[in-house]
Design an enzyme around this catalytic site. Structure first.
Site, mmCIF file in Angstrom:
data_model
loop_
_atom_site.group_PDB
_atom_site.id
_atom_site.type_symbol
_atom_site.label_atom_id
_atom_site.label_comp_id
_atom_site.label_asym_id
_atom_site.label_seq_id
_atom_site.Cartn_x
_atom_site.Cartn_y
_atom_site.Cartn_z
ATOM 1 N N ASP A 93 0.864 -1.167 0.000
ATOM 2 C CA ASP A 93 0.000 0.000 0.000
ATOM 3 C C ASP A 93 0.910 1.230 0.000
ATOM 4 O OD1 ASP A 93 -2.141 1.638 0.045
ATOM 5 O OD2 ASP A 93 -2.896 1.011 1.997
ATOM 6 N N ASP A 266 -7.612 -7.212 1.210
ATOM 7 C CA ASP A 266 -6.746 -7.264 2.386
ATOM 8 C C ASP A 266 -7.559 -6.724 3.536
ATOM 9 O OD1 ASP A 266 -6.423 -4.282 1.559
ATOM 10 O OD2 ASP A 266 -5.551 -4.393 3.556
ATOM 11 N N CYS A 304 -12.948 -27.221 11.725
ATOM 12 C CA CYS A 304 -11.756 -26.614 11.116
ATOM 13 C C CYS A 304 -10.584 -27.592 11.110
ATOM 14 C CB CYS A 304 -11.386 -25.349 11.889
ATOM 15 S SG CYS A 304 -9.899 -24.526 11.288
ATOM 16 N N CYS A 306 -7.316 -26.468 10.690
ATOM 17 C CA CYS A 306 -6.049 -25.757 10.907
ATOM 18 C C CYS A 306 -5.280 -26.390 12.056
ATOM 19 C CB CYS A 306 -6.300 -24.266 11.174
ATOM 20 S SG CYS A 306 -6.692 -23.852 12.881
ATOM 21 N N CYS A 309 -6.763 -25.779 15.573
ATOM 22 C CA CYS A 309 -7.963 -26.561 15.912
ATOM 23 C C CYS A 309 -7.672 -28.056 15.983
ATOM 24 C CB CYS A 309 -9.078 -26.268 14.905
ATOM 25 S SG CYS A 309 -9.762 -24.608 15.111
ATOM 26 N N HIS A 335 -5.403 -19.631 13.116
ATOM 27 C CA HIS A 335 -6.760 -20.095 12.839
ATOM 28 C C HIS A 335 -7.522 -19.094 11.963
ATOM 29 C CE1 HIS A 335 -10.798 -21.629 13.257
ATOM 30 N NE2 HIS A 335 -11.151 -20.382 13.502
#
Lengths: 377, 377
Positions: A93, A266, A304, A306, A309, A335
């Site tokens: 940015d 984003d 989940c 991930c 988790c 997560h």
């Protein structure tokens, strides 16, 4: 190889579309979410963890990196990828939004912004040209033009003045570019005024930018205003170039915007909420700091996959957050980024299958229901 | 399988010795360094990272875990290993040292310590029996008796009173143990007074403790005093049981103590200094926050094989620390723990090879030279 963008499948029931960004560093499948790595680090997360999460592009910030570590650092090591050891793509940015956020500490003029460093109190100048120079030093794969941000709800006169300056600055940015390997995106402004957005999109799309961003949303507008303007503005942009909705947003925001034909996003929400102890789950947001989770041996989200988790309980996350132990925000960040990146993967698969409209409708229904349920709990 | 300890090789030139701790959960090769995980987390580091670093046993703290998350949490999930997902061994300190460190907030009596929680202001009682009950709930592999700590330099009368109370508490701890799977170590006190240390070692070694710790050092003593007393006290302990020097120390402290026949160590130094920006290297301590490292593209330690040194530069670590980005302390912690754990591995190899005395002499020479050099830089 210079930057290119090719379109893939389109969803028959919405304006959602698949695409591929190609650069000499690698490719990015769109729609894509970019984790925010403001200071050349996604807070608390190592690059190999981002890779494992499936992140392909992150966002860094020219304003913050200008102040620290400064351009010489990047020039010496050959750019941000080498500096932070991130093999994926980086979008920078321009710093316009940060300048906008510091109204008491900066003066704006046609030349650019003059502001005081929060690190050492020294004055810096950020102009369209110096922003491109800094982004060239950073070596990002996609650079953004410096724009003049104002509140989305600004009156039309103020909005027109900022838009016109943003246009002049966009052309100066284009002229200042020296490295053809680095893409440059323009930013459509115009607040919530349709005629200004039309004028901005028309003006900017006449120039050879590699992509177009929708700026000035999620800064004081309501969700309904944001959704209406996203749909309106996305339709104004050239179909063959990537469309980036800056700083947006919640999971529902992303699903709606994808349906409007937006390709890139984003947002600090998944990382910031993680540091506050909140996780996004298949059954709504969960604040693990709440007493209800103190003795819960369930994972944050049973649905989940991930690493957080698969490994840890809500009770342990609760304990870490209550103790201000940094492993807590780290595990929640992993997560939440998984949640966002997985949602994008699901969206891409739904577009490929031609069922995005139904997919998004179902997801939005579930999300709204769960947020409602969470509010009652 | 209950706890056992078997001795291996001995160094012919010193009192250094190899050993193996065996429990139903796994084995630990000694001499060993235990990373400090006070609140059921080694600050900022995930258990799989500890495993990758070669850590086999960590230390947690009964006092802190009593206050948060409390015993019910551990009873429900079956102990700390399940709670924090750590597959290795855990030693729990009894909380004596923490009580000692809060002189204005607690009252001591023969029964135990009464103190106010720093979390909710409620009063708690920590007695030899309740400390064992809490450590039983935590489910640590090695429990420590509650002891009465005083400054190492306390006068002989105060030292004798604390020592005698520590002895009575040690026997009460032994009587309070209910789970034979959990080892129980006694703590030899007596400050810097040799006759008290002799008396303490003689008294405690007449009882069936699984190991013996040397307590009350590194609390106001000089390095020379600590080294002399470590050598003296280690010699007083039964040779067939593990010897644990509590809360010590710097890398030179560890090398000297291993040469005295000490088997186990814990210390906050590698983790705490990491959070302050200091790394231990083969050429001395490095404060990455110093301006000298701002433009250094060298790793923290060119001779180091840890993931931090294989991946990142001093310049990037400097940047992260200057930005207060939590990835900085995390990467430094990984390096410092690698340094400590690798040093222990080198020490074990040197004992196995029968060259520990020469190894330690050379290492201490290098460390002293580098610390001297660092001070001049």
């Amino acid at each position: 190889m210079a930057f290119s963008f090719s379109l893939g499948a389109r969803d028959p029931g919405s304006r959602a579309r698949r695409g591929t960004l190609r650069t000499s560093r690698g490719t990015v499948e769109t729609p894509v979410f970019m984790p925010v790595g403001t200071r050349a680090t996604v807070t608390g997360i190592a690059p190999d963890e981002l890779t494992a999460l499936g992140a392909s592009i992150i966002l860094a910030n020219t304003y913050h990196l200008l102040l620290r570590p400064g351009p010489d650092q990047f020039r010496r090591v050959g750019g941000i990828h080498s500096f932070m050891r991130w093999p994926g793509l980086v979008l920078t940015d321009s710093g316009g939004y940060q300048i906008f956020s510091l109204p008491d500490e900066r003066t704006m003029s046609e030349d650019g912004a003059r502001f005081r460093s929060y690190i050492d109190g020294r004055f810096h100048q950020l102009s369209p040209e110096s922003s491109i120079q800094m982004q060239t030093a950073i070596g990002s794969d996609i650079m953004m033009v410096l724009d003049e941000c104002i509140a989305a709800t600004a009156l039309e006169n103020a909005g027109r003045a900022a838009m016109e300056r943003t246009h002049r600055w966009a052309l100066r940015s284009l002229a200042a570019r020296t490295n053809p390997e680095q893409a440059l995106f323009a930013i459509v402004q115009g607040g919530l005024v349709p005629s200004l957005r039309q004028e901005s999109a028309r003006f900017l799309s006449e120039h050879p930018f590699d992509g177009f961003a929708i700026g000035g949303l999620a800064v004081g507008d309501t969700r309904a205003q944001r959704e209406d303007m996203t749909a309106f503005a996305a339709d104004l942009l050239p179909p063959a170039t990537p469309r980036y909705l800056m700083g947006v947003g919640t999971p529902p925001d992303l699903l709606v915007a994808i349906g409007c034909g937006v390709d890139m996003f984003d947002c600090v929400i998944p990382t910031r909420l993680a540091w506050q102890g909140t996780g996004f789950t298949s059954t709504g947001r969960v604040r693990v700091t709440r007493g209800a989770h103190q003795a819960s041996d369930e994972p944050l989200d049973v649905a989940c996959t991930c690493s957080t988790c698969r490994t840890y309980t809500r009770a342990y996350l609760h304990h870490l957050m209550k103790c201000s132990e940094p492993l807590g925000p780290r595990l929640l960040t992993i997560h939440n980024l998984h949640y966002y990146l997985d949602l994008m993967g699901q969206a891409r698969a739904a577009i490929d299958a031609g069922v995005y409209a139904a997919f998004a409708k179902q997801k939005l229904y579930e999300m709204d229901r769960h947020e409602h349920g969470e509010a009652r709990a």
